[in-house]
Every structure is written in structure tokens, then in C-alpha cells.
Scaffold this motif. Structure first.
Motif, PDB file in Angstrom:
ATOM      1  N   SER A   8       0.848  -1.192   0.000  1.00 59.89           N
ATOM      2  CA  SER A   8       0.000   0.000   0.000  1.00 59.89           C
ATOM      3  C   SER A   8       0.880   1.237   0.000  1.00 59.89           C
ATOM      4  CB  SER A   8      -0.931   0.008   1.223  1.00 59.89           C
ATOM      5  OG  SER A   8      -0.172   0.114   2.410  1.00 59.89           O
ATOM      6  N   THR A   9       0.324   2.331  -0.490  1.00 56.38           N
ATOM      7  CA  THR A   9       1.034   3.607  -0.540  1.00 56.38           C
ATOM      8  C   THR A   9       0.142   4.680   0.046  1.00 56.38           C
ATOM      9  OG1 THR A   9       2.199   2.920  -2.539  1.00 56.38           O
ATOM     10  CG2 THR A   9       2.168   5.277  -2.063  1.00 56.38           C
ATOM     11  N   GLN A  20      -3.297   3.561   9.232  1.00 57.79           N
ATOM     12  CA  GLN A  20      -3.255   2.535   8.199  1.00 57.79           C
ATOM     13  C   GLN A  20      -3.342   1.161   8.849  1.00 57.79           C
ATOM     14  OE1 GLN A  20      -0.346   3.380   5.161  1.00 57.79           O
ATOM     15  NE2 GLN A  20       0.166   1.215   4.991  1.00 57.79           N
ATOM     16  N   VAL A  21      -4.153   0.278   8.273  1.00 55.02           N
ATOM     17  CA  VAL A  21      -4.244  -1.094   8.761  1.00 55.02           C
ATOM     18  C   VAL A  21      -2.881  -1.752   8.594  1.00 55.02           C
ATOM     19  CG1 VAL A  21      -5.281  -3.366   8.359  1.00 55.02           C
ATOM     20  CG2 VAL A  21      -6.714  -1.315   8.310  1.00 55.02           C
ATOM     21  N   TYR A  27       7.798  -0.487   6.640  1.00 53.60           N
ATOM     22  CA  TYR A  27       7.440   0.635   5.776  1.00 53.60           C
ATOM     23  C   TYR A  27       8.679   1.226   5.123  1.00 53.60           C
ATOM     24  CZ  TYR A  27       3.195   0.199   8.448  1.00 53.60           C
ATOM     25  OH  TYR A  27       2.069  -0.315   9.034  1.00 53.60           O
ATOM     26  N   ARG A  28       8.539   1.563   3.830  1.00 51.77           N
ATOM     27  CA  ARG A  28       9.570   2.351   3.138  1.00 51.77           C
ATOM     28  C   ARG A  28       9.026   3.778   3.148  1.00 51.77           C
ATOM     29  NH1 ARG A  28      11.279   0.717  -2.748  1.00 51.77           N
ATOM     30  NH2 ARG A  28       9.084   1.127  -3.074  1.00 51.77           N
ATOM     31  N   VAL A  29       9.807   4.695   3.716  1.00 53.20           N
ATOM     32  CA  VAL A  29       9.352   6.068   3.905  1.00 53.20           C
ATOM     33  C   VAL A  29      10.281   7.007   3.143  1.00 53.20           C
ATOM     34  CG1 VAL A  29       8.750   7.816   5.614  1.00 53.20           C
ATOM     35  CG2 VAL A  29       8.565   5.389   6.211  1.00 53.20           C
ATOM     36  N   ILE A  30       9.680   7.994   2.460  1.00 51.12           N
ATOM     37  CA  ILE A  30      10.445   8.946   1.648  1.00 51.12           C
ATOM     38  C   ILE A  30       9.949  10.360   1.953  1.00 51.12           C
ATOM     39  CG2 ILE A  30      11.082   9.618  -0.705  1.00 51.12           C
ATOM     40  CD1 ILE A  30      10.054   6.730  -1.520  1.00 51.12           C
ATOM     41  N   ALA A  31      10.859  11.274   2.287  1.00 56.57           N
ATOM     42  CA  ALA A  31      10.522  12.699   2.401  1.00 56.57           C
ATOM     43  C   ALA A  31      10.552  13.260   0.991  1.00 56.57           C
ATOM     44  CB  ALA A  31      11.527  13.410   3.290  1.00 56.57           C
ATOM     45  N   THR A  32       9.454  13.885   0.548  1.00 57.50           N
ATOM     46  CA  THR A  32       9.341  14.246  -0.870  1.00 57.50           C
ATOM     47  C   THR A  32       9.740  15.675  -1.214  1.00 57.50           C
ATOM     48  OG1 THR A  32       7.002  14.760  -0.534  1.00 57.50           O
ATOM     49  CG2 THR A  32       7.552  12.531  -1.302  1.00 57.50           C
ATOM     50  N   GLY A 165       6.544  14.865   9.930  1.00 54.09           N
ATOM     51  CA  GLY A 165       7.074  16.100  10.505  1.00 54.09           C
ATOM     52  C   GLY A 165       6.632  17.287   9.661  1.00 54.09           C
ATOM     53  N   SER A 166       7.479  18.282   9.533  1.00 50.68           N
ATOM     54  CA  SER A 166       7.105  19.514   8.841  1.00 50.68           C
ATOM     55  C   SER A 166       6.955  19.349   7.326  1.00 50.68           C
ATOM     56  CB  SER A 166       8.136  20.606   9.130  1.00 50.68           C
ATOM     57  OG  SER A 166       9.418  20.175   8.708  1.00 50.68           O
ATOM     58  N   GLY A 167       7.589  18.344   6.749  1.00 47.17           N
ATOM     59  CA  GLY A 167       7.504  18.127   5.306  1.00 47.17           C
ATOM     60  C   GLY A 167       6.665  16.921   4.941  1.00 47.17           C
ATOM     61  N   ALA A 168       6.171  16.917   3.709  1.00 46.13           N
ATOM     62  CA  ALA A 168       5.356  15.813   3.209  1.00 46.13           C
ATOM     63  C   ALA A 168       6.190  14.543   3.052  1.00 46.13           C
ATOM     64  CB  ALA A 168       4.728  16.197   1.873  1.00 46.13           C
ATOM     65  N   ILE A 169       5.552  13.413   3.269  1.00 51.81           N
ATOM     66  CA  ILE A 169       6.224  12.122   3.118  1.00 51.81           C
ATOM     67  C   ILE A 169       5.332  11.152   2.356  1.00 51.81           C
ATOM     68  CG2 ILE A 169       7.600  12.407   5.223  1.00 51.81           C
ATOM     69  CD1 ILE A 169       5.696  10.454   6.643  1.00 51.81           C
ATOM     70  N   ILE A 170       5.951  10.131   1.795  1.00 53.93           N
ATOM     71  CA  ILE A 170       5.229   9.002   1.208  1.00 53.93           C
ATOM     72  C   ILE A 170       5.602   7.773   2.023  1.00 53.93           C
ATOM     73  CG2 ILE A 170       4.976   7.513  -0.807  1.00 53.93           C
ATOM     74  CD1 ILE A 170       5.517   9.962  -2.540  1.00 53.93           C
ATOM     75  N   VAL A 171       4.579   7.013   2.414  1.00 54.30           N
ATOM     76  CA  VAL A 171       4.785   5.808   3.206  1.00 54.30           C
ATOM     77  C   VAL A 171       4.249   4.630   2.410  1.00 54.30           C
ATOM     78  CG1 VAL A 171       4.239   4.647   5.363  1.00 54.30           C
ATOM     79  CG2 VAL A 171       4.519   7.119   5.342  1.00 54.30           C
ATOM     80  N   GLU A 172       5.120   3.651   2.165  1.00 46.88           N
ATOM     81  CA  GLU A 172       4.716   2.437   1.467  1.00 46.88           C
ATOM     82  C   GLU A 172       4.875   1.267   2.428  1.00 46.88           C
ATOM     83  OE1 GLU A 172       6.241   3.483  -3.018  1.00 46.88           O
ATOM     84  OE2 GLU A 172       7.689   2.637  -1.614  1.00 46.88           O
ATOM     85  N   GLU A 173       3.795   0.531   2.685  1.00 49.17           N
ATOM     86  CA  GLU A 173       3.953  -0.686   3.483  1.00 49.17           C
ATOM     87  C   GLU A 173       4.502  -1.747   2.551  1.00 49.17           C
ATOM     88  OE1 GLU A 173       1.986  -3.230   7.031  1.00 49.17           O
ATOM     89  OE2 GLU A 173       0.694  -1.872   5.919  1.00 49.17           O
ATOM     90  N   VAL A 174       5.559  -2.435   3.008  1.00 46.30           N
ATOM     91  CA  VAL A 174       6.265  -3.360   2.125  1.00 46.30           C
ATOM     92  C   VAL A 174       6.376  -4.751   2.759  1.00 46.30           C
ATOM     93  CG1 VAL A 174       7.608  -1.555   0.983  1.00 46.30           C
ATOM     94  CG2 VAL A 174       8.538  -2.674   3.016  1.00 46.30           C
ATOM     95  N   GLN A 175       6.607  -5.701   1.884  1.00 44.94           N
ATOM     96  CA  GLN A 175       6.854  -7.083   2.286  1.00 44.94           C
ATOM     97  C   GLN A 175       8.146  -7.512   1.594  1.00 44.94           C
ATOM     98  OE1 GLN A 175       4.121  -9.946   0.589  1.00 44.94           O
ATOM     99  NE2 GLN A 175       4.291 -11.219   2.406  1.00 44.94           N
ATOM    100  N   VAL A 176       9.058  -8.139   2.361  1.00 48.39           N
ATOM    101  CA  VAL A 176      10.302  -8.631   1.782  1.00 48.39           C
ATOM    102  C   VAL A 176      10.007  -9.989   1.143  1.00 48.39           C
ATOM    103  CG1 VAL A 176      12.672  -9.334   2.256  1.00 48.39           C
ATOM    104  CG2 VAL A 176      11.663  -7.417   3.513  1.00 48.39           C
ATOM    105  N   VAL A 177      10.353 -10.128  -0.129  1.00 40.74           N
ATOM    106  CA  VAL A 177      10.140 -11.389  -0.848  1.00 40.74           C
ATOM    107  C   VAL A 177      11.466 -11.865  -1.429  1.00 40.74           C
ATOM    108  CG1 VAL A 177       7.710 -10.995  -1.362  1.00 40.74           C
ATOM    109  CG2 VAL A 177       9.425 -10.162  -2.935  1.00 40.74           C
ATOM    110  N   GLY A 178      11.593 -13.140  -1.592  1.00 43.38           N
ATOM    111  CA  GLY A 178      12.833 -13.712  -2.120  1.00 43.38           C
ATOM    112  C   GLY A 178      13.800 -14.020  -0.988  1.00 43.38           C
ATOM    113  N   SER A 179      15.005 -14.440  -1.342  1.00 45.73           N
ATOM    114  CA  SER A 179      15.975 -14.819  -0.310  1.00 45.73           C
ATOM    115  C   SER A 179      17.052 -13.795  -0.120  1.00 45.73           C
ATOM    116  CB  SER A 179      16.626 -16.133  -0.675  1.00 45.73           C
ATOM    117  OG  SER A 179      17.204 -16.068  -1.958  1.00 45.73           O
TER     118      SER A 179
END
Length: 179
Positions: A8-9, A20-21, A27-32, A165-179
Motif C-alpha cells: 500500500s502507498t 493505516q491497517v 514501511y519504506r518512507v520517503i521525504a518528498t 514532521g514539517s515536510g510531506a512524506i510518502i509511506v509504502e507498506e512493504v513485504q520482503v520477498v525472495g531470499s
């Protein structure tokens, strides 16, 4: 090689909170737009460098329980499990957990007054081994809800509060796949 699968994003404006459920708790989080911070469930602020994604664990674990009965009042109470009268531990929730109450296409449908989208940030206010009280105001429901023992049941799911915080962010819930 391990890779991340995005589940999810969610874009969060500066100085705002979203709920968010929890599916994985990672989560992968990015300050945009500029450097910012992020915190989960009111925890410590984690510094984010603009356009530099970081993978974080929120500390919140996935959790879900089925609703057997809902009592319509200003602090909605839910009996959880698969049958009325269950006395054992039927749910993973604790006081102050953020939750979302979802219909899951129940038949008959649970009244909308009992529901809460994850974005609303509702909380568990009391818990016993088989029930929870919440800060959801279900007093607009015409009657209590009781599961009809056929078809899907309405569910309660654990959420996480994500605060930018003071700036906008994008939050992606992630799942690690593979080895």
C-alpha cells in the motif's frame, strides 16, 4: 536476491497524521519536498533526508478478530470470536491500540455506525479476553449487531498511526520477498 513488494502507498502532508491497517509492520518512507521526520504510534521522530528512502519497522504487529456482537452506544463494545459466549482469548488487542472496524460484506450487514475506517484513528479503550470497548460512537445504530452464523463476519483490524514532521512524506507498506 531479496526484493520489496509494495502492499500500500499513503501520501501524508507535513504535520499531519494518517492511520493505516497493519499488514506487515514494515514501511519504506520517503521525504518528498524537503527533509522531514516520521513517527509511528506517537513514538520517537525518525529523521528523513529528502528523496532518500528508508525502510523502517513500525513496532505495530498485524492483528485481526471477528465480531460476534456489537453493542450500540457512545463507546461501541464488541464481543469478538466466532461464537457468542466464548470465554477464551479471542483477540490480540490491548488498550490504546488503534483499530479499524470493517464490514467484510457481512450478511446481514453490520450497521455503518459500528464501522470505522482506518483513517479515523479509533482506539481500544478497554479489553477483556473476549471483548473490547472503543471510542467509536455507534449510538446512531438502530439496534445491537449480532452475527447471523452464516457468511462473512465483520472484523476489527489493528492500525498504526503515522505522523509526518514539517515536510510531506510518502509511506509504502512493504513485504520482503525472495531470499
Amino acid at each position: 536476491m531479496a526484493t520489496l513488494r509494495v502492499l500500500s502507498t499513503n501520501a501524508i502532508t507535513g504535520s499531519a497524521s494518517e492511520y493505516q491497517v497493519v499488514q506487515t509492520g514494515f514501511y519504506r518512507v520517503i521525504a518528498t519536498a524537503a527533509a522531514s521526520t516520521v513517527s509511528f504510534n506517537g513514538g520517537p521522530a525518525i529523521t528523513l533526508v529528502q528523496n532518500q528512502p528508508i525502510v523502517l519497522k513500525s513496532g505495530a504487529k498485524p492483528g485481526q478478530a471477528r465480531i460476534v456482537k456489537g453493542v450500540d452506544d457512545s463507546t461501541a463494545d464488541y464481543q469478538l470470536g466466532t461464537n457468542l459466549g466464548e470465554l477464551s482469548n479471542t483477540h490480540p488487542f490491548s488498550v490504546d491500540d488503534f483499530i479499524a472496524v470493517e464490514d467484510a460484506s457481512t450478511s446481514p450487514a453490520i450497521n455503518a455506525a459500528f464501522l470505522s475506517a482506518g483513517t479515523a484513528g479509533k482506539k481500544v479503550t478497554a479489553a477483556t479476553p473476549n471483548s473490547i470497548s472503543t471510542d467509536i460512537d455507534s449510538s446512531a445504530a438502530s439496534a445491537d449487531y449480532t452475527y447471523a452464523y452464516s457468511g462473512p463476519q465483520a472484523v476489527v483490524k489493528r492500525c498504526v498511526q503515522i505522523t509526518a514532521g514539517s515536510g510531506a512524506i510518502i509511506v509504502e507498506e512493504v513485504q520482503v520477498v525472495g531470499s
